[in-house]
Motif scaffolding. Structure first.
Motif, PDB file in Angstrom:
ATOM      1  N   PRO A  28     -65.263-117.081   8.692  1.00  9.78           N
ATOM      2  CA  PRO A  28     -65.143-117.678  10.014  1.00  9.78           C
ATOM      3  C   PRO A  28     -66.408-117.498  10.857  1.00  9.78           C
ATOM      4  N   GLY A  29     -66.385-118.142  12.013  1.00  8.84           N
ATOM      5  CA  GLY A  29     -67.505-118.044  12.947  1.00  8.84           C
ATOM      6  C   GLY A  29     -67.515-116.719  13.687  1.00  8.84           C
ATOM      7  N   GLY A  30     -68.597-116.495  14.398  1.00  7.13           N
ATOM      8  CA  GLY A  30     -68.738-115.276  15.183  1.00  7.13           C
ATOM      9  C   GLY A  30     -70.166-114.790  15.152  1.00  7.13           C
ATOM     10  N   PHE A  31     -70.296-113.482  15.364  1.00  9.23           N
ATOM     11  CA  PHE A  31     -71.627-112.864  15.376  1.00  9.23           C
ATOM     12  C   PHE A  31     -71.552-111.594  14.533  1.00  9.23           C
ATOM     13  N   SER A  32     -71.316-111.772  13.240  1.00  8.28           N
ATOM     14  CA  SER A  32     -71.116-110.613  12.391  1.00  8.28           C
ATOM     15  C   SER A  32     -72.310-109.665  12.476  1.00  8.28           C
ATOM     16  N   TYR A  33     -72.003-108.395  12.607  1.00 10.19           N
ATOM     17  CA  TYR A  33     -73.029-107.348  12.732  1.00 10.19           C
ATOM     18  C   TYR A  33     -74.046-107.684  13.822  1.00 10.19           C
ATOM     19  N   GLY A  34     -73.553-108.339  14.886  1.00  8.47           N
ATOM     20  CA  GLY A  34     -74.415-108.617  16.028  1.00  8.47           C
ATOM     21  C   GLY A  34     -75.595-109.516  15.707  1.00  8.47           C
ATOM     22  N   ASP A  35     -75.510-110.255  14.607  1.00  8.21           N
ATOM     23  CA  ASP A  35     -76.650-111.082  14.177  1.00  8.21           C
ATOM     24  C   ASP A  35     -77.909-110.240  13.974  1.00  8.21           C
ATOM     25  N   PRO A  60     -67.088-107.164  11.378  1.00  4.44           N
ATOM     26  CA  PRO A  60     -67.303-106.704  12.749  1.00  4.44           C
ATOM     27  C   PRO A  60     -68.138-107.761  13.486  1.00  4.44           C
ATOM     28  N   GLY A  61     -67.572-108.344  14.532  1.00  2.78           N
ATOM     29  CA  GLY A  61     -68.290-109.388  15.270  1.00  2.78           C
ATOM     30  C   GLY A  61     -67.775-110.783  14.990  1.00  2.78           C
ATOM     31  N   SER A  62     -66.870-110.929  14.013  1.00  2.00           N
ATOM     32  CA  SER A  62     -66.218-112.240  13.828  1.00  2.00           C
ATOM     33  C   SER A  62     -65.409-112.535  15.078  1.00  2.00           C
ATOM     34  N   ASN A  63     -65.418-113.788  15.547  1.00  2.00           N
ATOM     35  CA  ASN A  63     -64.582-114.107  16.708  1.00  2.00           C
ATOM     36  C   ASN A  63     -63.827-115.427  16.557  1.00  2.00           C
ATOM     37  N   CYS A  64     -63.924-116.058  15.391  1.00  2.00           N
ATOM     38  CA  CYS A  64     -63.160-117.277  15.156  1.00  2.00           C
ATOM     39  C   CYS A  64     -62.109-117.064  14.076  1.00  2.00           C
ATOM     40  N   ASP A  65     -61.925-115.807  13.664  1.00  2.00           N
ATOM     41  CA  ASP A  65     -60.940-115.529  12.623  1.00  2.00           C
ATOM     42  C   ASP A  65     -59.528-115.847  13.111  1.00  2.00           C
ATOM     43  N   TYR A  66     -59.254-115.539  14.364  1.00  2.00           N
ATOM     44  CA  TYR A  66     -57.920-115.802  14.910  1.00  2.00           C
ATOM     45  C   TYR A  66     -57.670-117.309  15.014  1.00  2.00           C
ATOM     46  N   ASP A  67     -58.689-118.064  15.457  1.00  4.03           N
ATOM     47  CA  ASP A  67     -58.564-119.526  15.542  1.00  4.03           C
ATOM     48  C   ASP A  67     -58.262-120.110  14.167  1.00  4.03           C
ATOM     49  N   ALA A  68     -58.987-119.605  13.156  1.00  5.10           N
ATOM     50  CA  ALA A  68     -58.788-120.112  11.798  1.00  5.10           C
ATOM     51  C   ALA A  68     -57.375-119.792  11.326  1.00  5.10           C
ATOM     52  N   TYR A  69     -56.920-118.590  11.637  1.00  5.15           N
ATOM     53  CA  TYR A  69     -55.567-118.168  11.247  1.00  5.15           C
ATOM     54  C   TYR A  69     -54.518-119.095  11.874  1.00  5.15           C
ATOM     55  N   ARG A  70     -54.670-119.349  13.184  1.00  7.50           N
ATOM     56  CA  ARG A  70     -53.697-120.198  13.887  1.00  7.50           C
ATOM     57  C   ARG A  70     -53.748-121.634  13.376  1.00  7.50           C
ATOM     58  N   ALA A  71     -54.947-122.109  13.042  1.00  8.46           N
ATOM     59  CA  ALA A  71     -55.068-123.475  12.516  1.00  8.46           C
ATOM     60  C   ALA A  71     -54.296-123.593  11.204  1.00  8.46           C
ATOM     61  N   VAL A  72     -54.467-122.593  10.353  1.00 15.08           N
ATOM     62  CA  VAL A  72     -53.828-122.627   9.031  1.00 15.08           C
ATOM     63  C   VAL A  72     -52.313-122.436   9.154  1.00 15.08           C
TER      64      VAL A  72
END
Lengths: 230, 88
Positions: free
Chosen positions: A48-55, A9-21
């Motif tokens: 991946p990057g993001g703000f998991s658990y709102g940091d 919850p809070g990841s926001n680069c998971d989609y970028d990583a998916y598309r890169a791969v």
């Protein structure tokens, strides 16, 4: 070769990583939900990057207790590759997969920019397609990216050649101005003792499409692919 | 079996001495500019208040000590202090 990209919850680069791969590398990828107990047979795990658990508490401090992290740690202990980017790097440190910690940038500000990195170690499974000393241009986007560790840890990372990337200027020189967040020894990325976990604050998955700038991050993914092709 | 009761314990977490503390430095500068010239340093941390059940105050404090070591403080970058357990 299959990549598994963890979504907290809070990841926001998971989609970028998916598309890169999938789009740029042409490999298979699947998302791994944080509540899952199953790595679904993936060969490489990406945190991946993001703000998991709102940091909350500290960046990465809560994410490491996610059910999936038990599997990720077991995968790493078996020697499985883990690519931990940005918030993923913070989580990997909190989970004990990598030494040290990432704290508030020296300049106090969140930095979203493209920076230069120097490849310090080209013999890792993540960097075999790079030349030693190559200068890459890779985006960063973080508020807590200042790498710190005690003196003994810094010395060990240095002696064991575990610093993989350092912040540098366009010519590859290490200068104070080129270190965006005040990281000790300009450290931007390190590998674990066994070399199978890479933690880095910059985002290689955002530098894979020539449309958006130099695709300097793609060789990192290709290094992983080349390793299993051998 | 000893009766459990609820204790309140506060935890102070501050950046490890000697580590660069940009937030503390920024506030030090702001205080100086307000005329508080004698301020030598400022450190900003977290204050966490925990209410927990335990058989006695000592065991409540021991539990919170363990919570700090395992989660609440980062052993690489932070130090912590625990106040005495107050029965509620």
């Amino acid at each position: 070769m299959k990549f598994g990209i963890v979504t907290f919850p809070g990841s926001n680069c998971d989609y970028d990583a998916y598309r890169a791969v999938v789009d740029q590398l042409g490999a298979e990828a699947t998302y791994l939900w944080h509540k899952s107990h199953e790595l679904e047979g993936v060969d490489v795990v990406i945190l991946p990057g993001g703000f998991s658990y709102g940091d909350y508490l500290r960046a990465g401090a809560i994410a490491r207790f996610s059910p999936i992290m038990r599997e990720v740690v077991a995968h790493a202990r078996r020697g499985g590759p883990v690519l931990a980017i940005c918030n993923g790097f913070q989580i990997a440190c909190e989970a004990g997969l990598l030494p040290g910690a990432l704290v508030r940038n020296a300049g106090m500000r969140f930095i979203s920019d493209a920076v230069h990195l120097r490849v310090e170690n080209e013999s890792t499974m993540f960097t075999s397609q790079y030349e030693k000393g190559a200068v890459l241009r890779i985006p960063i986007a973080h508020g807590e990216g200042r790498y710190v560790a005690d003196a003994a840890t810094i010395a060990r990372l240095q002696d064991d050649d575990r610093v993989v990337f350092r912040y540098c200027d366009a010519a590859g020189n290490l200068t104070g101005e080129a270190n965006p967040n005040g990281s000790m020894r300009a450290i931007a990325g390190i590998v674990s003792d066994e070399g199978n976990v890479l933690g880095m604050m910059p985002h290689p998955e955002r530098a894979v499409d020539p449309l958006l700038g130099p695709p300097d991050g793609l060789l990192l993914f290709e290094s992983l692919l080349a390793r299993t092709a051998v | 079996m000893k009766q459990h009761r609820v204790y309140r314990i506060a935890v102070q977490i501050i950046p490890r001495a000697g580590l660069l503390d940009p937030q503390g430095n920024t506030i030090t500068g702001a205080l100086h500019s307000l005329g508080f010239k004698h301020v030598k340093s400022v450190h900003v941390g977290r204050h966490i208040v925990i209410e927990t059940e335990a058989p006695d105050a000592l065991q409540a404090e021991t539990a919170v000590q363990e919570m700090c070591e395992k989660l609440l403080a980062n052993p690489v970058t932070e130090d912590f202090e625990i106040t005495s357990a107050v029965p509620l």
